[in-house]
Design a protein around this motif. Structure first.
Motif, mmCIF file in Angstrom:
data_model
loop_
_atom_site.group_PDB
_atom_site.id
_atom_site.type_symbol
_atom_site.label_atom_id
_atom_site.label_comp_id
_atom_site.label_asym_id
_atom_site.label_seq_id
_atom_site.Cartn_x
_atom_site.Cartn_y
_atom_site.Cartn_z
ATOM 1 N N SER A 166 48.527 32.576 39.284
ATOM 2 C CA SER A 166 47.454 32.227 39.683
ATOM 3 C C SER A 166 47.226 30.909 40.799
ATOM 4 O O SER A 166 48.185 30.186 40.861
ATOM 5 N N SER A 167 46.410 31.180 41.767
ATOM 6 C CA SER A 167 46.404 30.120 42.745
ATOM 7 C C SER A 167 45.013 29.370 42.631
ATOM 8 O O SER A 167 44.606 28.533 43.532
ATOM 9 N N HIS A 212 37.589 30.598 45.376
ATOM 10 C CA HIS A 212 38.408 31.465 44.533
ATOM 11 C C HIS A 212 37.744 32.393 43.728
ATOM 12 O O HIS A 212 37.987 33.613 43.839
ATOM 13 N N PHE A 224 36.865 41.186 43.245
ATOM 14 C CA PHE A 224 38.107 41.761 43.706
ATOM 15 C C PHE A 224 38.395 42.836 42.244
ATOM 16 O O PHE A 224 38.447 43.952 42.111
ATOM 17 N N HIS A 225 38.458 41.748 41.209
ATOM 18 C CA HIS A 225 38.844 42.624 39.834
ATOM 19 C C HIS A 225 37.875 43.427 39.334
ATOM 20 O O HIS A 225 38.313 44.343 38.777
ATOM 21 N N VAL A 241 40.310 37.824 49.275
ATOM 22 C CA VAL A 241 41.658 37.313 48.729
ATOM 23 C C VAL A 241 42.628 37.025 50.013
ATOM 24 O O VAL A 241 43.162 35.885 49.883
ATOM 25 N N ARG A 268 43.604 33.261 51.422
ATOM 26 C CA ARG A 268 45.049 33.017 51.389
ATOM 27 C C ARG A 268 45.491 32.642 52.902
ATOM 28 O O ARG A 268 46.526 32.007 52.981
ATOM 29 N N PHE A 280 49.128 43.219 49.812
ATOM 30 C CA PHE A 280 47.622 43.253 50.187
ATOM 31 C C PHE A 280 47.266 44.339 51.278
ATOM 32 O O PHE A 280 46.244 44.761 51.165
ATOM 33 N N ARG A 295 53.490 41.073 42.120
ATOM 34 C CA ARG A 295 52.652 40.231 41.275
ATOM 35 C C ARG A 295 51.771 41.311 40.366
ATOM 36 O O ARG A 295 51.384 40.777 39.185
ATOM 37 N N HIS A 333 51.366 41.883 36.157
ATOM 38 C CA HIS A 333 50.481 41.135 35.433
ATOM 39 C C HIS A 333 49.403 41.564 34.691
ATOM 40 O O HIS A 333 48.721 41.703 33.591
ATOM 41 N N VAL A 334 49.097 42.953 35.232
ATOM 42 C CA VAL A 334 48.052 43.930 34.685
ATOM 43 C C VAL A 334 49.009 44.666 33.246
ATOM 44 O O VAL A 334 48.221 44.814 32.490
ATOM 45 N N ILE A 354 48.397 41.981 30.276
ATOM 46 C CA ILE A 354 46.996 41.208 29.834
ATOM 47 C C ILE A 354 47.133 41.120 28.437
ATOM 48 O O ILE A 354 47.578 41.826 27.497
ATOM 49 N N ILE A 412 38.710 35.479 32.540
ATOM 50 C CA ILE A 412 40.059 35.417 32.695
ATOM 51 C C ILE A 412 40.477 35.039 34.255
ATOM 52 O O ILE A 412 41.483 34.829 34.616
ATOM 53 N N PHE A 413 39.595 36.036 35.294
ATOM 54 C CA PHE A 413 40.174 36.060 36.511
ATOM 55 C C PHE A 413 39.822 34.739 37.271
ATOM 56 O O PHE A 413 40.527 34.261 37.936
ATOM 57 N N ARG A 459 45.878 30.210 32.267
ATOM 58 C CA ARG A 459 45.399 28.731 32.491
ATOM 59 C C ARG A 459 44.458 28.143 31.617
ATOM 60 O O ARG A 459 43.543 27.259 31.784
HETATM 61 C C1 HEM Z 1 42.418 43.438 33.053
HETATM 62 C C2 HEM Z 1 43.376 43.388 33.928
HETATM 63 C C3 HEM Z 1 43.523 42.251 34.870
HETATM 64 C C4 HEM Z 1 43.589 40.842 34.584
HETATM 65 C C5 HEM Z 1 43.233 40.289 33.274
HETATM 66 C C6 HEM Z 1 44.014 40.325 35.830
HETATM 67 C C7 HEM Z 1 43.948 38.897 36.039
HETATM 68 C C8 HEM Z 1 44.434 38.280 37.124
HETATM 69 C C9 HEM Z 1 44.376 36.918 37.496
HETATM 70 C C10 HEM Z 1 44.139 35.748 36.378
HETATM 71 C C11 HEM Z 1 44.781 36.626 38.641
HETATM 72 C C12 HEM Z 1 45.225 35.266 39.363
HETATM 73 C C13 HEM Z 1 43.988 35.146 40.012
HETATM 74 C C14 HEM Z 1 44.088 33.615 40.552
HETATM 75 O O1 HEM Z 1 43.739 32.617 39.805
HETATM 76 O O2 HEM Z 1 44.437 33.416 41.645
HETATM 77 C C15 HEM Z 1 45.047 37.968 39.219
HETATM 78 C C16 HEM Z 1 45.496 38.001 40.603
HETATM 79 C C17 HEM Z 1 45.620 39.274 41.141
HETATM 80 N N1 HEM Z 1 45.465 40.456 40.663
HETATM 81 FE FE1 HEM Z 1 44.823 40.813 38.702
HETATM 82 N N2 HEM Z 1 44.167 41.157 36.669
HETATM 83 C C18 HEM Z 1 44.049 42.433 36.205
HETATM 84 C C19 HEM Z 1 43.956 43.710 36.766
HETATM 85 C C20 HEM Z 1 44.166 43.882 38.196
HETATM 86 C C21 HEM Z 1 44.506 45.183 38.786
HETATM 87 C C22 HEM Z 1 44.311 46.377 38.177
HETATM 88 C C23 HEM Z 1 44.904 44.883 40.171
HETATM 89 C C24 HEM Z 1 45.189 45.683 41.340
HETATM 90 C C25 HEM Z 1 45.656 46.791 41.275
HETATM 91 C C26 HEM Z 1 45.275 43.587 40.208
HETATM 92 C C27 HEM Z 1 45.543 42.870 41.371
HETATM 93 C C28 HEM Z 1 45.549 41.692 41.705
HETATM 94 C C29 HEM Z 1 46.020 40.877 42.744
HETATM 95 C C30 HEM Z 1 46.195 41.394 44.111
HETATM 96 C C31 HEM Z 1 45.943 39.547 42.571
HETATM 97 C C32 HEM Z 1 46.097 38.351 43.514
HETATM 98 C C33 HEM Z 1 44.788 37.843 43.927
HETATM 99 C C34 HEM Z 1 45.080 36.570 44.773
HETATM 100 O O3 HEM Z 1 45.602 36.676 45.868
HETATM 101 O O4 HEM Z 1 44.516 35.519 44.385
HETATM 102 N N3 HEM Z 1 44.887 42.718 39.183
HETATM 103 N N4 HEM Z 1 44.720 38.875 38.429
#
Ligand code: HEM
Ligand code: SF4
Ligand code: SF4
Lengths: 226, 497
Positions: free
Chosen positions: A41-42, A50, A57-58, A109, A113, A131, A201, A204-205, A208, B88-89, B222
């Motif tokens: 997380s950033s 943010h 996105f999500h 996003v 960044r 990205f 990264r 993380h998926v 969860i 959560i996000f 977090r």
């Molecule tokens: C339920 C499933 C998911 C959860 C709980 C989740 C959760 C998170 C969290 C907490 C972050 C950090 C955001 C931040 O604070 O900066 C993050 C970032 C990210 N997630 Fe997920 N995510 C999920 C599914 C996905 C999926 C399916 C994808 C794409 C295929 C994805 C792609 C990304 C990307 C690219 C970032 C970076 C975003 C950034 O640059 O800030 N996530 N995700």
């Protein structure tokens, strides 16, 4: 002949290489470097924009991905739903809406960044490649929805059998081979993303949290006791 | 009854000189790393002041701790179970670096490498995150010694309930008052950080109650950072893992006091075991505000009671730990004398770090440009001290004065007593009267005096044997364990991509 060879490469060899890499490397990374499994997380470094980037996105990507999975897992039920025109419209329009939401979020996003000097410090080359891949993937996906409508139906009839044929280890490319190049691009990139997944990264998926909603609030660990 | 042992702490605020040695000791040992650069697992705040992160006590802003609405059971004020999925996000209550400060260093190389010129070269401040020039706007003790008190001290959340006059008094130059509040993780009995973690990465060690974050399980959701009302879990912005005070468990396990305790110049810190009844935690955490301090105390069991000892033994607590609990200085301060109080018990995490509230200087009258003390006797009454009682009540009594008054009254009585003993300008009868009023026997007063003023290392730190080696033997052959030690991480912990 060369076209045939090309299709075999893109839609048989490549998917297997990518899927194999995916399974091998996610497991290896989890076992050898579970420390590196994190959403990274950033939010801590930049909290103003943010929300407007990460949240749309999500929500977008999760719903769109879930849609793909549905069509893959329950094609018949999907086709039955689509047999009534208004239901088809509702489905198509919401899919398109979430696709667009994903693009907006992803653009957010990326812009975030690039513009925040602090967040740039925790952005790796891998992130930029990822990205770019996701951007091309979502833009091509939304374009498909616009130029080749009723995807929810033709995915169920044409793509689902292809994907299953891959999984069942008897690949049959006849369905995809006939697709327009935009759709082919989308499919190839999807497999590339899956193959790239364990090096990014995106892991993380896979971690969860699920027991949280059921577990007791407090966690106590004893040495030698369960 | 479910008896557990907990390594607990007392900080005697009357002795803290605000030197920050503790913070530096901790920083040097644990947080001198990229990503942890802004963290101060131990920090020292000036009170009144807004602290670090700024205004951490304002739970309307940070939403830390547990919340109790009427008769409903308590729930996590930030993102509990119900709200964790949509949040959560993006965690809406997550503090950002701006709430702490941007860590910086100085461009010392410029002193050596600058081009020859007409000006003296300087070492410009540069951000430790981006390496760019920065304007320093905040630091971990930015309002130290009331610096900028018009902005900082005036916005201290503990001023709640103080009259306009009392507030004015606190900010008039002739009557300024301050004290220091050193803070570490409280290793709570009902930790909100643990309860909020979606991954279950945080846990309390069963044997000693130390609260830790499993670095391999933390996924940077977090929630703990938002949930801890004391803001004692920190987000490592580089590794993408949360981190917190570990009470120097590697030192404790080898019989040494934690680094901040060991280095404390004012010798304000005490450490020892408390035995408590884990079965009643939930009930106590749900008590109404005014009963919390006493309820919290009621969890702590008397280690001299044969019944408690027997039950502790059958609960598997080793004899060495029980003996250590019997000598615990913390038990004396918290239970025997009742002069150490938990910080902000109203957050309901049941902290296991207790503070002896400080005596503050007396209010002076200011007439015709001259200050005159208006007290009659030698020591002023606690109500005449510059820091209003309500302020201490907000900090250490959950808003209620009773327990704080008791603690202060007893400390005052001990002063009268010692004055009568050593200087002799106070007659015994007066001293005894104060002792009686403060519910303090002669022996007790002497004991308080001794443990406060004449305490040695061994008096202050009664570190229980931790028996980690035996604990390991229970699950594994020692030779095998030895061979594997160091192989927990393959290639060392590395930030993910
Ligand atoms: C339920 C499933 C998911 C959860 C709980 C989740 C959760 C998170 C969290 C907490 C972050 C950090 C955001 C931040 O604070 O900066 C993050 C970032 C990210 N997630 Fe997920 N995510 C999920 C599914 C996905 C999926 C399916 C994808 C794409 C295929 C994805 C792609 C990304 C990307 C690219 C970032 C970076 C975003 C950034 O640059 O800030 N996530 N995700
Ligand atoms: S002080 Fe905060 S981090 Fe420490 S145990 Fe209590 S809730 Fe957790
Ligand atoms: S080292 Fe001791 S006296 Fe100095 S600031 Fe820390 S707690 Fe106070």
């Amino acid at each position: 002949m060369s076209q045939h060879f090309f299709d075999q490469f893109l839609f048989v060899a490549l998917p297997y290489v990518c899927l194999f890499t995916f399974f091998l490397m996610t497991i290896y990374r989890y076992r050898a470097q579970s420390f590196s499994y994190s959403s990274l997380s950033s939010q801590f470094l930049e909290n103003k924009h943010h929300f407007w980037a990460v949240v749309p996105f999500h929500y977008g990507i999760l719903i769109v991905t879930a849609g793909h999975f549905l069509a893959f897992l329950i094609p018949r039920q999907l086709l039955a739903w689509n047999s009534v025109p208004w239901r088809l419209f509702v489905l198509e329009i919401s899919a398109l809406a979430f696709g667009i939401l994903t693009i907006i979020g992803l653009a957010g996003v990326i812009v975030r960044r690039m513009s925040s000097s602090k967040v740039r410090m925790v952005t790796t080359p891998t992130d930029w490649i990822l990205f770019l891949m996701l951007l091309v993937q979502t833009v091509s996906g939304v374009s498909i929805a616009l130029f080749y409508p009723w995807g929810s139906s033709w995915f169920a009839t044409n793509m689902t059998p292809y994907l299953w044929s891959i999984l069942k280890l008897s690949p049959d490319v006849s369905f995809v081979a006939a697709m327009p190049w935009l759709i082919k691009l989308h499919v190839v990139l999807a497999f590339l993303t899956i193959g790239f997944f364990p090096f990014t990264r995106l892991v993380h998926v896979l971690v969860i949290p699920n027991p949280y909603l059921w577990r007791k609030p407090q966690v106590v660990r004893w040495y030698g006791r369960k | 009854m479910n008896i557990r042992s907990q390594v607990s702490m007392v900080f005697h605020l009357d002795k803290c000189i605000g030197c920050h040695t503790c913070s530096v000791a901790c920083k040097n040992v644990w947080t001198d790393r990229k990503g942890a650069d802004y963290m101060w697992w131990n920090n020292v705040e000036t009170k009144p002041g807004t602290g670090y992160p700024t205004k951490w006590e304002d739970q309307e802003q940070y939403r830390g701790g547990w919340e109790k609405n009427g008769d409903e059971p308590i729930h996590i004020k930030s993102t509990g179970k119900a709200r964790v999925v949509p949040n959560i996000f993006h965690n809406p209550h997550m503090p950002s670096m701006d709430d702490y400060y941007e860590p910086w260093t100085y461009d010392y190389q410029n002193l050596f490498n600058a081009e020859e010129g007409s000006d003296q070269p300087i070492a410009k401040p540069i951000s430790m995150i981006t390496g760019e020039d920065i304007e320093i706007e905040a630091g971990p003790n930015w309002d130290d010694d009331l610096g900028g008190s018009k902005i900082y001290a005036a916005n201290d959340p503990n001023l709640k309930g103080l009259s306009e006059q009392q507030r004015l008094q606190l900010s008039s130059v002739e009557r300024l008052v301050l004290f220091y509040l050193p803070r570490i993780c409280n290793h709570c009995l009902n930790p909100c950080c643990v309860a909020s973690c979606p991954s279950g990465a945080l846990y309390k060690r069963g044997e000693d109650g130390i609260v830790l974050i499993d670095q391999k399980k933390c996924r940077a959701w977090r929630s703990c950072v938002a949930a801890c009302p004391y803001k004692k879990t920190y987000f490592n912005w580089f590794t993408g893992k949360s981190e917190k005070c570990i009470l120097c468990f590697p030192r404790l396990e080898t019989g040494q006091a934690p680094a901040c305790f060991h280095s404390c110049v004012g010798r304000i810190r005490y450490l020892g075991v408390l035995l408590y009844d884990a079965d009643r935690l939930e009930d106590v955490a749900n008590l109404p505000d005014e009963e919390l301090v006493n309820g919290h105390r009621s969890l702590i069991l008397d280690p001299h009671d044969p019944e408690v000892v027997r039950k502790a033994q059958s609960a598997g607590i080793p004899d060495g730990v029980i003996e250590s609990a019997q000598q615990s200085p913390v038990y004396k301060f918290v239970m025997d004398w009742k002069i150490a109080l938990p910080p902000h018990i109203e957050y309901r995490t049941l902290p296991m770090l207790f503070y002896v509230p400080p005596m503050s200087p007396v209010i002076a009258d200011f007439e015709n440009g001259l200050a005159s003390h208006k007290m009659q006797g030698l020591f002023h009454g606690i109500d005449e001290s510059r820091m209003p009682m309500q302020y201490f009540a907000n900090l250490f009594g959950g808003g209620h004065e009773g327990v704080v008054r008791y603690a202060m009254g007893k400390q005052l009585a001990v002063r009268w007593h010692r004055r009568a003993e050593t200087v002799g300008d106070v007659d015994r009868a007066t001293a005894d009267k104060f002792l009686r009023e403060a519910d303090c026997s002669l022996e007790e007063a002497e004991a308080i005096y001794k443990l406060t003023s004449l305490c040695t290392f061994e008096d202050r730190f009664v570190i229980p044997p931790m028996y980690r080696e035996q604990a390991i033997e229970m699950i594994k052959e020692p030779g095998e364990h030895k061979a594997e030690t160091g192989f927990g991480f393959v290639g060392g912990p590395q930030r993910g991509l």
